[in-house]
Design an enzyme around this catalytic site. Structure first.
Site, short mmCIF file in Angstrom:
data_model
loop_
_atom_site.label_atom_id
_atom_site.label_comp_id
_atom_site.label_asym_id
_atom_site.label_seq_id
_atom_site.Cartn_x
_atom_site.Cartn_y
_atom_site.Cartn_z
N TYR A 154 5.72 1.88 9.88
CA TYR A 154 5.22 3.35 10.38
C TYR A 154 4.85 3.52 11.88
O TYR A 154 4.44 4.43 12.44
CB TYR A 154 4.04 3.71 9.59
CG TYR A 154 4.20 4.49 8.32
CD1 TYR A 154 5.08 3.79 7.22
CD2 TYR A 154 3.59 5.52 7.94
CE1 TYR A 154 5.46 4.38 5.91
CE2 TYR A 154 4.04 6.14 6.64
CZ TYR A 154 4.79 5.30 5.72
OH TYR A 154 4.95 5.88 4.55
N LYS A 221 4.27 -7.94 0.08
CA LYS A 221 5.48 -8.21 -0.37
C LYS A 221 5.95 -9.74 0.49
O LYS A 221 7.09 -9.77 1.28
CB LYS A 221 6.34 -7.24 0.09
CG LYS A 221 7.93 -7.32 -0.47
CD LYS A 221 8.02 -6.99 -2.15
CE LYS A 221 9.39 -7.38 -2.52
NZ LYS A 221 9.36 -7.66 -4.08
N ASP A 270 5.85 -4.98 -5.83
CA ASP A 270 6.30 -4.49 -6.86
C ASP A 270 5.76 -4.74 -8.18
O ASP A 270 5.58 -3.85 -9.29
CB ASP A 270 7.81 -5.15 -6.96
CG ASP A 270 7.88 -6.61 -6.55
OD1 ASP A 270 8.53 -7.28 -7.53
OD2 ASP A 270 7.01 -7.11 -5.56
N ASP A 294 1.01 3.73 1.20
CA ASP A 294 1.65 5.20 0.90
C ASP A 294 2.16 5.28 -0.42
O ASP A 294 1.83 6.10 -1.32
CB ASP A 294 2.76 5.41 2.15
CG ASP A 294 2.85 6.92 2.22
OD1 ASP A 294 2.35 7.66 1.63
OD2 ASP A 294 4.01 7.26 3.08
#
Ligand code: NAP
Length: 405
Positions: A154, A221, A270, A294
């Site tokens: 971002y 992740k 995930d 987000d």
């Protein structure tokens, strides 16, 4: 009114040690917001005023402009005075803003966060009894997300496909990493730093301590993005060992048995998105990078009633700055109809009160809102998902809360 009863109006200040000093009548700048802002802001303001008034407090609301209203009145989407007011008064609140098309900003919300270095996006997610939910046990959802607000993908460092910047970046990548990126690829840069990760993680840990929460989970992740997301996870555990060893302990350092301490663990993004659905009770405070945050906050909001009831705050704990905001957009098709749900702004105000240390009025609003919804008095968005609702207008929903305060 006797002299004694006059409540002094004043600025919120930050005293050494990072504590906010809040007068009984603080000046708080607000942006009404575009679109449905005309409906939800007055509704929310009435509830906040009524709750504060119960405890001899009040707010000197100071309107500042941003978005479409600012553009129409001043020719600027985000006037300098608005940022100056948020900067000077430390705390502010805002309704939703239209994203300008070709206005020089990707998003006004992101611009405000960047200008004031509001590095935490705070999103509490809890269920209110009676709110329609797509999951079987929404009452198990009670999480607080700390989303990093300033970096990650971002950061806005992107090169358009086939631009000269993309060509140069492709050349550098070929040289440094011996990797070929297709000529027609756009390229985004994902910075994740130790210092910015640490300040976010520190804020999450301090919050967990202050609010008596059980665990903090780093969501990342890191199995794929080792030097950004993986580093975030490692830096998090490092911080626990160096600064919080007396009150918190990492999973690997205690085998999952933290004793009296706060348990700090991590989850791959995930899997986390599955487990917040299947085992919500295992998540408490969550700290994560911008993009994961987000996705997580909107997925969680859906479990507890959707964006009409999801509050947010953007905070810098060191400078004392905080801007609280509805997390949904301007919903222009409903603007001025006195129809939409004002809960997101009301609960953003609750978050603001909690941040100011006004815990009693904050708690009263939550109880009154809980009672209102439990009595099935709701706006259209909940009414269409409930059996035998009493559907009310936006302003009537606020009045119902005020009656139950
Ligand atoms: P949106 O305004 O969030 O609206 C999407 C849908 O969400 C609405 O059609 C409505 O669903 C539901 N919704 C939104 N606010 C609600 C409320 N208060 N109560 C109940 N339901 C509500 O998203 P958008 O239409 O994509 O965006 C419109 C504008 O807002 C754009 O200019 C966008 O850039 C901007 N935006 C601003 C912010 C912000 O300021 N924080 C955030 C996101 C978007 P139903 O149609 O099902 O009733």
């Amino acid at each position: 009114m006797s002299e004694k009863n006059i409540v002094k109006e004043g600025k919120i200040t930050l005293v050494p040690g990072g504590v906010l000093q809040v007068p009984d009548r603080p000046i708080i700048p607000f942006v009404r917001g575009d679109g449905t802002g005309v409906d939800i802001w007055p509704a929310a303001q009435a509830v906040l005023d009524a709750a504060a008034g119960k405890y001899g407090k009040s707010i000197a609301w100071h309107e500042v402009l941003a978005g479409e209203k600012a553009f129409n009145e001043t020719g600027e989407w985000l006037p300098q005075e608005t940022i100056k007011a948020f900067d000077e008064h430390l705390i502010g609140i805002k309704g939703p803003l239209t994203t300008p098309i070709g206005g020089g900003f990707r998003s006004l919300n992101v611009a405000i966060r960047q200008m004031l270095d509001l590095y935490v996006c705070l999103r509490p997610v809890r269920w209110f009894k009676g709110v329609p939910s797509p999951v079987k046990r929404p009452e198990l959802v009670d999480m607080v997300i700390f989303r990093e607000n300033t970096e990650d993908i971002y950061a806005g460092i992107e090169a358009e496909a086939e631009s000269s910047e993309a060509t140069r970046l492709r050349e550098v990548i070929a040289e440094l990493f011996d990797r070929d990126i297709p000529e027609d690829a756009g390229i985004g840069i994902k910075p994740v730093s130790r210092s910015n990760s640490h300040r976010l993680q520190r804020a999450a840990l301090k919050f967990a301590i202050q609010r008596d929460r059980q665990s903090v989970t780093w969501v990342h992740k890191g199995n794929i993005m080792k030097f950004t997301e993986g580093a975030f996870q490692q830096w998090g555990y490092e911080l626990v060992r160096t600064e919080f060893a007396d009150v918190a302990v990492g999973w690997d350092d205690c085998g999952g048995h933290p004793g009296e301490k706060i348990l700090v663990k991590d989850a791959i993004a995930d899997i986390a998105l599955q487990q917040i659905l299947t085992r919500p009770a295992e998540f408490d405070v969550i700290a994560t990078m911008n993009l994961n945050g987000d996705y997580l906050s909107d997925a969680l909001a859906a479990q507890v009633g959707g964006i009409g009831i999801a509050p947010g705050g953007n905070i810098n704990y060191e400078t004392g700055h905080g801007v609280f905001e509805a997390t949904h957009g301007t919903a222009p098709k409903y603007a001025g109809l006195d129809k939409v749900n004002p809960s997101s702004v009301i609960l953003s105000g609750v978050l603001m009160f909690e941040h100011l240390g006004w815990l009693a009025p904050a708690g009263d609003i939550i109880s009154a809102m809980e009672q209102t919804i439990a009595e099935r008095i709701v706006t259209y968005d909940f009414a269409r998902l409930m059996e035998r609702p009493t559907e009310v207008r936006c302003s009537e929903f606020a009045e119902a809360i005020i009656e139950r305060l």
